[in-house]
Every structure is written in C-alpha cells, then in structure tokens.
Design a protein around this motif. Structure first.
Motif, PDB file in Angstrom:
ATOM      1  N   TYR A 184      50.933  22.290   2.715  1.00  0.00           N
ATOM      2  CA  TYR A 184      52.183  23.062   2.677  1.00  0.00           C
ATOM      3  C   TYR A 184      52.366  23.786   1.346  1.00  0.00           C
ATOM      4  O   TYR A 184      52.865  24.909   1.303  1.00  0.00           O
ATOM      5  CB  TYR A 184      53.355  22.122   2.931  1.00  0.00           C
ATOM      6  CG  TYR A 184      54.671  22.828   3.135  1.00  0.00           C
ATOM      7  CD1 TYR A 184      54.858  23.679   4.216  1.00  0.00           C
ATOM      8  CD2 TYR A 184      55.737  22.633   2.264  1.00  0.00           C
ATOM      9  CE1 TYR A 184      56.069  24.326   4.424  1.00  0.00           C
ATOM     10  CE2 TYR A 184      56.955  23.274   2.465  1.00  0.00           C
ATOM     11  CZ  TYR A 184      57.109  24.111   3.539  1.00  0.00           C
ATOM     12  OH  TYR A 184      58.310  24.758   3.732  1.00  0.00           O
ATOM     13  N   LEU A 204      53.303  27.676   0.672  1.00  0.00           N
ATOM     14  CA  LEU A 204      54.652  28.028   0.240  1.00  0.00           C
ATOM     15  C   LEU A 204      54.719  28.628  -1.158  1.00  0.00           C
ATOM     16  O   LEU A 204      55.482  29.577  -1.400  1.00  0.00           O
ATOM     17  CB  LEU A 204      55.548  26.787   0.305  1.00  0.00           C
ATOM     18  CG  LEU A 204      57.017  27.002  -0.061  1.00  0.00           C
ATOM     19  CD1 LEU A 204      57.693  27.902   0.965  1.00  0.00           C
ATOM     20  CD2 LEU A 204      57.751  25.670  -0.161  1.00  0.00           C
ATOM     21  N   SER A 212      58.519  32.259   6.236  1.00  0.00           N
ATOM     22  CA  SER A 212      58.608  30.884   6.722  1.00  0.00           C
ATOM     23  C   SER A 212      58.768  30.792   8.234  1.00  0.00           C
ATOM     24  O   SER A 212      58.558  29.734   8.815  1.00  0.00           O
ATOM     25  CB  SER A 212      59.788  30.167   6.054  1.00  0.00           C
ATOM     26  OG  SER A 212      61.010  30.836   6.344  1.00  0.00           O
TER      27      SER A 212
END
Length: 386
Positions: free
Chosen positions: A180, A184, A312
């Motif tokens: 992740y 991100l 996202s």
C-alpha cells in the motif's frame, strides 16, 4: 519589473507569519510526517488464531509454513469459540479452521476444506492474509499429492501435470510486493505539494484584497495584469520547484521509492503543473475578502480533493457531478502523467490526453484569473473616484 514584483512578494510573505508557516514549514513537516506513517509500506506479521482439529503431520506442516511467512503470524492455537472471541476482542485479525480428517482426504486425492475467517473491516491486511494463506495451502496440498503420485510410479513431470494441470504465472507489475505504501506515497507527496502551494497563494491573494493593496500590486507591474500575475507567481514558482526537486530526490530516497521513468519528463510535467496552480490559487484567493476564510477553505478542501482525483478510487465509478469537478482540478491530469512516469516507467507520449488536459487548465485558470484581477481593479478605481 518582474524582479520588483518578486521582491515585493518576498517582503509580504516575510511580514506575514501565517504565510511563513504555510510556505516554509508546512511542506517539509507534512511530507516527512505523512511519509513516516507509510515508511514500512506493507503490514507484516498480522496475528491470526488457528483451530487445528486434524492434529496430523500435514496440519502441523501447514501451520508452520503459515507462521514462517512474512505476512502472517500464528498468535494463538485454540478452540473455535476461543478463536472467535479473540478476533472480536481485536487480539487477532482472523482465524484458520482446519477440519478433522484433512490429511486423510488429501492423501486419498479427495478435496479437503479449510475455513479462513478474516476481519474485513480492515480490508488491506485481510486481503493480504487471505492471499498468503491460500497460496501456502495450495502449495502444501500440491506437495503432498506430488509425493503420493511419485510413490505410485509416476515420474516428476507427469506428477506435476496431474497435480497442477493449469499453472498461473502471477507477476505484479511496477509494485512487485503489491504494498500500500508504494502505491500511496507518490500521490500523497504530489498532493502535499499542491495544497501547500494553493493555501499560500489563496491566503496571500485574499490578503491583497483584504488590505486594499490590489491596485498597488497591479500598478507595480505597470498596470499590466498579466505581469502582475506572473511577477507575484514567480516567488511561489521558484520556491515550489525547489520543494518538488527536494521531494523527488531526498524524500523518495528516504522512503525507498523509485522513479521508473524519465526524470526530465517528470520535471517538465511538474513545471506545467505548478504553472497551472499559480493562477488557480490567485483566482481562488481573489474570490474572498478575508485571508482567514480563504486559507480555511483551502485547508478544508485537501482531503475531498484527494478523494476525487481518481488516485484512490477510479473516476469512472464516481457520479457525473463529482467527475466534472475533478476534471477542473490540475492535479487530476497531473496524477495520470505523474503516476505513469514514476510508477510505471511510461513516457509523456503515452499519456498525451492528460498532458493536453493539464495545459488546457493552465490556459483556463490564467484567463479567469486575469479577468478577475482586471474586474477588481476597475471596481477599486470606481470606489476611489467616488
């Protein structure tokens, strides 16, 4: 004249403590603070409970392999009720139930079942745990059946074809660990760059209107609104070019992030991005007569803007109105270019629609900003005449 405007803006920022904090301190604090949160990028050693009702060599091998994996930690061996209670209390993130007679079924080439219950309220670790345990279960089961078939007289090649008639060669591209943090952090850094710039520009422009210095600002540029716009914006452009270089070198190195594409292409789209943000930020600030209100609005908008950029959550799955708002934000096409170059090794030519979109927004916000500046200047002239 541009140099005079640059010096004027430096003096104004130096005299405004809120702008100093926003422009000189906030970008560095935010990027290191948020970066440190996701420094490890992926959650490891997720605790689960195991209920082993088979209690055979195969079940012990399976549990050992799961415990040895990087993703999962066997924190508790207990009964089914104890496993449920442990998950409800938050001590574990799920449990694995191994039925009685599993080894016997596997050895006789019958299907055996395991039940994996995970806490899907935390969807990131739950999906990783499910994937890791599923893979280990398939591997251990295939190994047992391979040995069984070899003892029956099959050679290794024939045994492998019998055990795994279809082999899926799964290769995650660009983010090999599928973690992740790697996904991100690059987008988060770009968002910090945009929002700190917009907050500073909007607050500074609103202060011009609040203090009645708009006419003096444009007169310093010889009455040319375009010169006033880019003379004021030059300070912010130079400062945030330096921040962008710092983020993409020092922060990327500290956070162990890679730039897979061309650094020169990344620099080019970043320059265009900053140039599109400058008129947008000044225009937004000129809509308000209060510096505080303009700053509060830009701070409040940070999280909503990030959610609607398509980074996202896919833009295609958003309501039409939200998509329309997103298309008016320079960061939306920028992230398409930026993500392609940084995370996928793409070239600008692979994302030309995003490039045209970004440049169109640059032209649009420049035009509306100049229109707003001239309109306010005329209003000030009329007010002074009266």
């Amino acid at each position: 004249m541009l140099f005079r405007l640059l010096l004027r803006e430096v003096k104004r920022v130096a005299a405004d403590h809120s702008l100093i904090l926003t422009l000189l301190l906030a970008p560095l604090v935010y990027v290191f603070f948020y970066g440190s949160i996701y420094q490890y990028k992926a959650e490891e050693e997720v605790p689960i409970a195991v209920v082993d009702e088979d209690r055979t060599g195969l079940s012990q091998t399976l549990i050992t392999q799961i415990d040895n994996s990087q993703m999962v930690k066997v924190a508790l061996r207990t009964t089914l009720e104890g496993a449920k209670e442990s998950m409800y209390h938050g001590h574990t993130q799920g449990f694995l139930y191994i039925e009685k007679g599993m080894e016997q079924k596997v050895l006789s080439l019958r299907q055996a079942n395991m039940v994996l219950a995970v806490n899907a309220a935390r969807f990131l670790p739950s999906s990783e745990v499910a994937g890791a345990i599923t893979q280990i279960g398939l591997t251990v089961g295939a190994g047992v059946r391979l040995q069984y078939l070899q003892k029956k007289g099959m050679n290794t090649e024939m045994s492998m074809q019998e055990v795994m008639p279809l082999n899926v060669d799964y290769r995650p591209m660009f983010n090999s660990r599928s973690d992740y943090g790697t996904f991100l952090l690059p987008g988060l850094i770009a968002m910090i760059l945009q929002q700190t710039l917009l907050i500073g520009l909007a607050g500074g422009s609103a202060a011009e209107r609040q203090r009645g210095s708009l006419r003096e600002w444009i007169q310093t540029a010889g009455g040319n609104a375009s010169t006033a716009l880019w003379g004021k914006g030059m300070f912010y452009f130079l400062l945030f070019c330096a921040y962008a270089y710092f983020f993409l070198t020092v922060n990327f190195r500290v956070l162990e992030l890679q730039i897979l594409g061309s650094g020169w292409e990344l620099a080019l789209i970043t320059v265009i991005f900053l140039l599109s943000l400058i008129p947008m930020g000044i225009f937004t600030g000129l809509l308000f007569k209060s510096q505080l209100l303009a700053t509060q609005l830009m701070v409040f908008s940070t999280y909503p803007i990030f959610l609607i950029t398509g980074y996202s959550w896919p833009l295609s799955e958003m309501p039409p109105f939200i998509k329309a708002v997103s298309y008016m934000l320079p960061i939306t096409p920028f992230l398409g270019l930026y993500q392609g170059i940084v995370q996928q090794g793409a070239h600008i030519t692979d994302r030309l629609p995003d490039l045209y979109h970004l440049m169109a927004l640059w032209c649009f916000y420049t035009a509306v900003c100049l229109w707003k500046m001239r309109r306010l200047e005329k209003q000030n002239i009329v007010a002074h005449a009266v």
